[in-house]
Design a protein around this motif. Structure first.
Motif, PDB file in Angstrom:
ATOM      1  N   THR A  37     -38.560  22.907  -1.741  1.00 59.26           N
ATOM      2  CA  THR A  37     -38.455  21.768  -1.790  1.00 59.26           C
ATOM      3  C   THR A  37     -36.513  20.996  -1.769  1.00 59.26           C
ATOM      4  O   THR A  37     -36.650  19.736  -1.514  1.00 59.26           O
ATOM      5  CB  THR A  37     -38.951  20.945  -2.758  1.00 59.26           C
ATOM      6  OG1 THR A  37     -39.122  21.059  -4.181  1.00 59.26           O
ATOM      7  CG2 THR A  37     -40.533  20.920  -2.628  1.00 59.26           C
ATOM      8  N   HIS A  48     -31.769  17.097  -0.333  1.00 57.57           N
ATOM      9  CA  HIS A  48     -33.025  16.701  -0.877  1.00 57.57           C
ATOM     10  C   HIS A  48     -34.279  16.967   0.588  1.00 57.57           C
ATOM     11  O   HIS A  48     -34.378  16.007   0.787  1.00 57.57           O
ATOM     12  CB  HIS A  48     -34.100  16.011  -2.068  1.00 57.57           C
ATOM     13  CG  HIS A  48     -32.853  16.841  -3.222  1.00 57.57           C
ATOM     14  ND1 HIS A  48     -33.590  16.768  -4.344  1.00 57.57           N
ATOM     15  CD2 HIS A  48     -31.795  17.318  -3.182  1.00 57.57           C
ATOM     16  CE1 HIS A  48     -32.342  17.151  -6.174  1.00 57.57           C
ATOM     17  NE2 HIS A  48     -31.088  17.422  -5.369  1.00 57.57           N
ATOM     18  N   ARG A  50     -38.180  17.133   0.714  1.00 61.75           N
ATOM     19  CA  ARG A  50     -38.925  17.084  -0.324  1.00 61.75           C
ATOM     20  C   ARG A  50     -40.549  16.447   0.618  1.00 61.75           C
ATOM     21  O   ARG A  50     -40.664  15.811   1.637  1.00 61.75           O
ATOM     22  CB  ARG A  50     -39.217  15.875  -1.506  1.00 61.75           C
ATOM     23  CG  ARG A  50     -37.905  16.332  -2.067  1.00 61.75           C
ATOM     24  CD  ARG A  50     -37.861  15.768  -3.503  1.00 61.75           C
ATOM     25  NE  ARG A  50     -36.967  16.418  -4.610  1.00 61.75           N
ATOM     26  CZ  ARG A  50     -36.548  15.803  -5.617  1.00 61.75           C
ATOM     27  NH1 ARG A  50     -36.998  14.871  -6.161  1.00 61.75           N
ATOM     28  NH2 ARG A  50     -35.352  16.664  -5.912  1.00 61.75           N
TER      29      ARG A  50
END
Length: 324
Positions: A37, A48, A50
């Motif tokens: 993730t 990131h 996610r």
């Protein structure tokens, strides 16, 4: 007639773009993302990728975080767009704010199950309502612990933000509307009424859209002389599922999705048309900031990013998100 035709085209085609893994160096494929993730792209700030699962529907929503803050900005795209419609904003805001870019349900790498027809009251299956979109945004915001932020919406995005404000009031500290609909219904001008009254017929017509139709509409909203990377991005719209496209647009035109919101926060409105649409919005939401960027088509934040990004930053930079 010219004004009505233009209005219908813009309303029907709030945005004509989809893209995903292929056109963005930041984005890995779906299998890779679900294994890890957090993705380090060796660039300033944090990148990131996610997913969050919506509790009531079980749909997975994909989003990307770029930057550390101190200001929190949440970007949602328009109809059929993935989050990569904001590619020209990624690097500019990377070292200025914590930016969360969301793939709304049915777009990008978020779940996109085939919907049931909204015209059958007994049909079962997902419906791409503006409530669903707002709940998806809230699922992301809740997971990331945001309490106050700047909302950014392109095209259909401001409609989603209006629904979000009704369901989750007080979280949006400032709003940026990029060539998007925050006109209220049913008090909008008569031309808008034509669109709302005909949305069922429009839904049925959109189910039959072929490649020629999509290319024609794309040529209207994205001029042929647009930047090459934008033209390549638009090509992903050609394969976008028409059932999701039509379903989402049907609900974007619902009366309950276009009620007047008594915004009390500052609004920055960036539009391609300096004409009557902006005049009307200024009457509804006085004392807000309006700018026009004619001649570049619908995706003005892509074509005019050198001008628009500083305008956006100047609008939000004075009040860090966690101190609103």
């Amino acid at each position: 007639m010219k004004a009505i035709l233009k209005l219908i085209l813009v309303a029907v085609c709030i945005s004509l773009f989809t893209g995903c893994e292929k056109d963005d160096d930041f984005l890995l494929n779906d299998a890779e993302l679900k294994k890890a993730t957090i993705v380090n792209h060796d660039a300033p700030g944090l990148d990131h990728d996610r997913f969050v699962t919506m509790k009531e529907t079980g749909l997975q929503v994909h989003y990307r975080i770029i930057g550390k803050g101190p200001i929190d900005m949440v970007f949602i795209p328009g109809w059929t767009n993935p989050l990569t419609v904001y590619s020209k904003q990624f690097d500019y805001f990377r070292d200025k704010a914590r930016c969360i870019y969301i793939d709304l349900p049915g777009t990008g790498m978020s779940d996109a199950p085939s919907p049931a027809t909204p015209l059958n009251p007994d049909a079962t299956g997902p419906q791409y309502t503006m409530e669903l979109m707002a709940d998806a945004v809230y699922a992301v915001i809740k997971k990331e612990g945001l309490h106050r932020f700047v909302g950014v919406g392109f095209s259909m995005g401001p409609t989603v933000w209006s629904m979000f404000e009704r369901h989750y009031p007080g979280m949006i500290g400032k709003l940026i509307a990029i060539d998007g609909n925050i006109d209220p219904w049913p008090t909008a001008p008569d031309e808008w009424q034509i669109w709302f009254d005909g949305r069922e017929a429009n839904y049925l017509a959109q189910l039959e859209w072929d490649l020629d139709t999509k290319q024609f509409l794309g040529g209207i909203l994205v001029p042929p002389d647009s930047p090459e990377d934008l033209l390549e991005f638009v090509e992903y719209f050609w394969d976008y599922p028409t059932d999701i496209l039509a379903n989402t647009n049907y609900y974007a035109g619902a009366p309950e999705a276009n009620e007047l919101v008594e915004w009390t926060v500052p609004i920055l409105c960036l539009y391609q048309d300096p004409g009557t649409d902006m005049d009307y919005l200024n009457m509804i939401y006085p004392e807000n900031e309006f700018h026009a960027f004619p001649g570049g088509g619908h995706v003005i934040h892509w074509v005019f990013h050198d001008e628009i990004n500083p305008l956006m930053w100047d609008f939000v930079k004075d009040r860090p998100g966690k101190k609103y």
